[in-house]
Write a protein that holds these residues in place. Structure first.
Motif, PDB file in Angstrom:
ATOM      1  N   ILE A   1       0.846  -1.203   0.000  1.00  0.00           N
ATOM      2  CA  ILE A   1       0.000   0.000   0.000  1.00  0.00           C
ATOM      3  C   ILE A   1       0.881   1.253   0.000  1.00  0.00           C
ATOM      4  O   ILE A   1       0.664   2.179  -0.788  1.00  0.00           O
ATOM      5  CB  ILE A   1      -0.966   0.006   1.214  1.00  0.00           C
ATOM      6  CG1 ILE A   1      -2.011  -1.102   1.072  1.00  0.00           C
ATOM      7  CG2 ILE A   1      -1.664   1.361   1.347  1.00  0.00           C
ATOM      8  CD1 ILE A   1      -2.878  -1.330   2.297  1.00  0.00           C
TER       9      ILE A   1
ATOM     10  N   ASN B   1       2.427   1.924  -3.298  1.00  0.00           N
ATOM     11  CA  ASN B   1       1.462   2.553  -4.212  1.00  0.00           C
ATOM     12  C   ASN B   1       1.236   4.018  -3.845  1.00  0.00           C
ATOM     13  O   ASN B   1       1.139   4.866  -4.732  1.00  0.00           O
ATOM     14  CB  ASN B   1       0.120   1.806  -4.165  1.00  0.00           C
ATOM     15  CG  ASN B   1       0.175   0.484  -4.895  1.00  0.00           C
ATOM     16  OD1 ASN B   1       1.169   0.169  -5.531  1.00  0.00           O
ATOM     17  ND2 ASN B   1      -0.870  -0.292  -4.807  1.00  0.00           N
ATOM     18  N   LEU B   2       1.163   4.293  -2.541  1.00  0.00           N
ATOM     19  CA  LEU B   2       0.933   5.670  -2.098  1.00  0.00           C
ATOM     20  C   LEU B   2       2.105   6.582  -2.465  1.00  0.00           C
ATOM     21  O   LEU B   2       1.905   7.757  -2.741  1.00  0.00           O
ATOM     22  CB  LEU B   2       0.707   5.710  -0.581  1.00  0.00           C
ATOM     23  CG  LEU B   2      -0.690   5.368  -0.090  1.00  0.00           C
ATOM     24  CD1 LEU B   2      -0.740   5.393   1.427  1.00  0.00           C
ATOM     25  CD2 LEU B   2      -1.736   6.341  -0.630  1.00  0.00           C
TER      26      LEU B   2
ATOM     27  N   LEU C   1       1.519   8.179  -5.670  1.00  0.00           N
ATOM     28  CA  LEU C   1       0.592   9.313  -5.564  1.00  0.00           C
ATOM     29  C   LEU C   1       1.328  10.557  -5.062  1.00  0.00           C
ATOM     30  O   LEU C   1       1.192  11.644  -5.634  1.00  0.00           O
ATOM     31  CB  LEU C   1      -0.556   8.951  -4.608  1.00  0.00           C
ATOM     32  CG  LEU C   1      -1.486  10.099  -4.221  1.00  0.00           C
ATOM     33  CD1 LEU C   1      -2.435  10.424  -5.377  1.00  0.00           C
ATOM     34  CD2 LEU C   1      -2.287   9.768  -2.980  1.00  0.00           C
TER      35      LEU C   1
ATOM     36  N   ILE D   1     -14.181  15.102  -6.997  1.00  0.00           N
ATOM     37  CA  ILE D   1     -15.143  15.274  -5.894  1.00  0.00           C
ATOM     38  C   ILE D   1     -16.554  14.851  -6.338  1.00  0.00           C
ATOM     39  O   ILE D   1     -17.324  14.316  -5.534  1.00  0.00           O
ATOM     40  CB  ILE D   1     -15.110  16.734  -5.353  1.00  0.00           C
ATOM     41  CG1 ILE D   1     -13.855  16.923  -4.502  1.00  0.00           C
ATOM     42  CG2 ILE D   1     -16.354  17.059  -4.515  1.00  0.00           C
ATOM     43  CD1 ILE D   1     -13.603  18.339  -4.016  1.00  0.00           C
TER      44      ILE D   1
ATOM     45  N   LEU E   1     -16.870  11.090  -6.136  1.00  0.00           N
ATOM     46  CA  LEU E   1     -16.545  10.748  -4.744  1.00  0.00           C
ATOM     47  C   LEU E   1     -17.738  11.020  -3.826  1.00  0.00           C
ATOM     48  O   LEU E   1     -17.986  10.273  -2.872  1.00  0.00           O
ATOM     49  CB  LEU E   1     -15.335  11.581  -4.301  1.00  0.00           C
ATOM     50  CG  LEU E   1     -14.428  10.961  -3.258  1.00  0.00           C
ATOM     51  CD1 LEU E   1     -13.753   9.723  -3.817  1.00  0.00           C
ATOM     52  CD2 LEU E   1     -13.375  11.938  -2.798  1.00  0.00           C
ATOM     53  N   THR E   2     -18.473  12.070  -4.108  1.00  0.00           N
ATOM     54  CA  THR E   2     -19.639  12.396  -3.279  1.00  0.00           C
ATOM     55  C   THR E   2     -20.938  11.873  -3.915  1.00  0.00           C
ATOM     56  O   THR E   2     -22.031  12.222  -3.459  1.00  0.00           O
ATOM     57  CB  THR E   2     -19.750  13.924  -3.089  1.00  0.00           C
ATOM     58  OG1 THR E   2     -19.804  14.515  -4.387  1.00  0.00           O
ATOM     59  CG2 THR E   2     -18.599  14.493  -2.313  1.00  0.00           C
ATOM     60  N   ILE E   3     -20.780  11.063  -4.931  1.00  0.00           N
ATOM     61  CA  ILE E   3     -21.892  10.474  -5.698  1.00  0.00           C
ATOM     62  C   ILE E   3     -22.875  11.582  -6.148  1.00  0.00           C
ATOM     63  O   ILE E   3     -24.087  11.433  -6.078  1.00  0.00           O
ATOM     64  CB  ILE E   3     -22.614   9.327  -4.932  1.00  0.00           C
ATOM     65  CG1 ILE E   3     -21.601   8.529  -4.095  1.00  0.00           C
ATOM     66  CG2 ILE E   3     -23.316   8.357  -5.868  1.00  0.00           C
ATOM     67  CD1 ILE E   3     -22.221   7.601  -3.093  1.00  0.00           C
TER      68      ILE E   3
ATOM     69  N   THR F   1     -23.748  14.216  -4.759  1.00  0.00           N
ATOM     70  CA  THR F   1     -24.468  14.974  -3.716  1.00  0.00           C
ATOM     71  C   THR F   1     -23.879  16.380  -3.526  1.00  0.00           C
ATOM     72  O   THR F   1     -24.525  17.235  -2.919  1.00  0.00           O
ATOM     73  CB  THR F   1     -24.426  14.228  -2.373  1.00  0.00           C
ATOM     74  OG1 THR F   1     -23.094  13.821  -2.129  1.00  0.00           O
ATOM     75  CG2 THR F   1     -25.347  13.032  -2.373  1.00  0.00           C
ATOM     76  N   VAL F   2     -22.666  16.569  -4.045  1.00  0.00           N
ATOM     77  CA  VAL F   2     -22.022  17.886  -3.932  1.00  0.00           C
ATOM     78  C   VAL F   2     -22.875  18.972  -4.612  1.00  0.00           C
ATOM     79  O   VAL F   2     -22.898  20.125  -4.178  1.00  0.00           O
ATOM     80  CB  VAL F   2     -20.571  17.819  -4.476  1.00  0.00           C
ATOM     81  CG1 VAL F   2     -20.540  17.770  -5.988  1.00  0.00           C
ATOM     82  CG2 VAL F   2     -19.762  19.013  -3.988  1.00  0.00           C
TER      83      VAL F   2
ATOM     84  N   VAL G   1     -25.567  20.099  -2.098  1.00  0.00           N
ATOM     85  CA  VAL G   1     -25.036  20.980  -1.061  1.00  0.00           C
ATOM     86  C   VAL G   1     -24.596  22.325  -1.661  1.00  0.00           C
ATOM     87  O   VAL G   1     -24.823  23.382  -1.079  1.00  0.00           O
ATOM     88  CB  VAL G   1     -23.866  20.279  -0.319  1.00  0.00           C
ATOM     89  CG1 VAL G   1     -23.308  21.165   0.773  1.00  0.00           C
ATOM     90  CG2 VAL G   1     -24.343  18.965   0.280  1.00  0.00           C
ATOM     91  N   PHE G   2     -23.945  22.254  -2.844  1.00  0.00           N
ATOM     92  CA  PHE G   2     -23.490  23.478  -3.536  1.00  0.00           C
ATOM     93  C   PHE G   2     -24.146  23.563  -4.908  1.00  0.00           C
ATOM     94  O   PHE G   2     -23.606  23.009  -5.876  1.00  0.00           O
ATOM     95  CB  PHE G   2     -21.973  23.474  -3.718  1.00  0.00           C
ATOM     96  CG  PHE G   2     -21.222  23.281  -2.461  1.00  0.00           C
ATOM     97  CD1 PHE G   2     -21.095  24.313  -1.540  1.00  0.00           C
ATOM     98  CD2 PHE G   2     -20.651  22.056  -2.159  1.00  0.00           C
ATOM     99  CE1 PHE G   2     -20.408  24.121  -0.364  1.00  0.00           C
ATOM    100  CE2 PHE G   2     -19.967  21.866  -0.989  1.00  0.00           C
ATOM    101  CZ  PHE G   2     -19.844  22.898  -0.071  1.00  0.00           C
TER     102      PHE G   2
END
Lengths: 168, 145
Positions: free
Chosen positions: B24, B27-28, B31, B56, B59-61, B63-64, B67-68
């Protein structure tokens, strides 16, 4: 004293733990998919057991799995995936009356009910069981882990959105 | 099922867990290396900005957008935000470099002590990148970069 040499042919195919008379066999590092180990014994016959190695079999499997899930940024950088609960069920008695006993161990295609291991070499083998079976407990753990991961991910999304809303 | 099930003790699992952590971290380190390069070369900052903005959304499916409602304005106002963020991101480059070095060192140690498998490819990558990181770190400490 005799030395039984065990060679794993496709060692990377299924991660295995090999035991001779309930003692784990120490293998060399895997090179080109092959690794070798040996066991010294005075006995004329020994019991060979092979298990599938999985981190989900350990007592604190959920703790370590979740720890790795978070460290690897929600599994994005985790090369180890737990998908199958199909395990090896292998138990055989090896006759070691031959000189320089040697066996090659090869795993078959992983499918429930399939023959798990093919042994070759100069040793007579009396198989008691040789099959892939579905470990219900591991299957349950894989399922629980999936739910746990989704829950943690949703929690992260909520926290991210809360953080973003405070920034806006 | 004739055998007893394989249920190891925690101590038996330790080498496997350490190797897993090593993989891990290896791999990181890739990044962090990408982030370091992006912060060192200012041209990559807009790329990084738009990548994060796009990432994002899944990642937030989505839903962002709830909210925004004006989330898309982050794309149009991109240049202003990037100009404001550039000095902050530039300051973060030593941090990303240090994180790259740490993950490289720890993963190399963990993969070297693995008795079950050779990780030649990853080790070659780690050693070569670490050499470059070390030179840059010495440069930063010496004030050359």
């Amino acid at each position: 004293m005799k030395e039984l040499v065990i060679k794993q042919i496709n060692a990377k195919h299924v991660r295995k733990m090999v035991y001779v008379d309930d003692k784990p066999v120490v293998f060399s590092k895997v090179k080109n998919g092959v690794c070798e180990g040996s066991v010294k014994t005075d006995k004329e016959s020994v019991k060979l057991t092979v298990y599938t190695f999985t981190e989900l079999a350990s007592p604190l499997w959920w703790l370590f799995s979740m720890l790795f899930y978070i460290i690897s940024i929600f599994g994005l950088f985790d090369p180890v995936k737990f998908k199958s609960a199909v395990m090896i069920d292998y138990l055989a008695t090896l006759d070691l009356t031959q000189e320089n006993p040697r066996i090659n161990l090869k795993t078959n295609y992983v499918k429930e009910g399939n023959r798990a291991i093919e042994l070759s070499g100069n040793v007579a083998v009396l198989e008691e069981v040789n099959a892939y079976y579905l470990d219900a407990e591991i299957k349950k753990r894989i399922k629980s882990l999936k739910i746990l991961k989704i829950a943690v991910f949703i929690l992260f999304i909520i926290l991210l959105l809360l953080k973003l809303s405070t920034l806006a | 099922m004739k055998n007893k099930k394989y249920r190891p003790y925690l101590a038996d699992m330790a080498p496997s867990y350490l190797t897993h952590l090593g993989l891990i971290l290896s791999n990181l380190s890739i990044l962090f290396l990408i982030l370091t390069i992006a912060t060192f070369f200012v041209v990559f900052i807009p790329v990084l900005y738009y990548l994060i903005i796009i990432a994002i959304i899944p990642l937030t499916i989505g839903t962002v957008f709830i909210v925004f409602p004006n989330y898309f304005s982050l794309f149009t106002k991109g240049t202003d935000i990037i100009n404001a963020l550039t000095p902050v991101i530039e300051k973060a480059s030593p941090l990303f470099l240090a994180l790259t070095a740490i993950t490289l060192v720890v993963s190399t140690i963990l993969l070297l002590v693995d008795k079950k498998e050779r990780h030649t490819g990853r080790l070659v990558y780690s050693f070569s990148i670490f050499a470059v990181v070390l030179v840059v770190l010495i440069g930063i400490i010496g004030g050359a970069v």
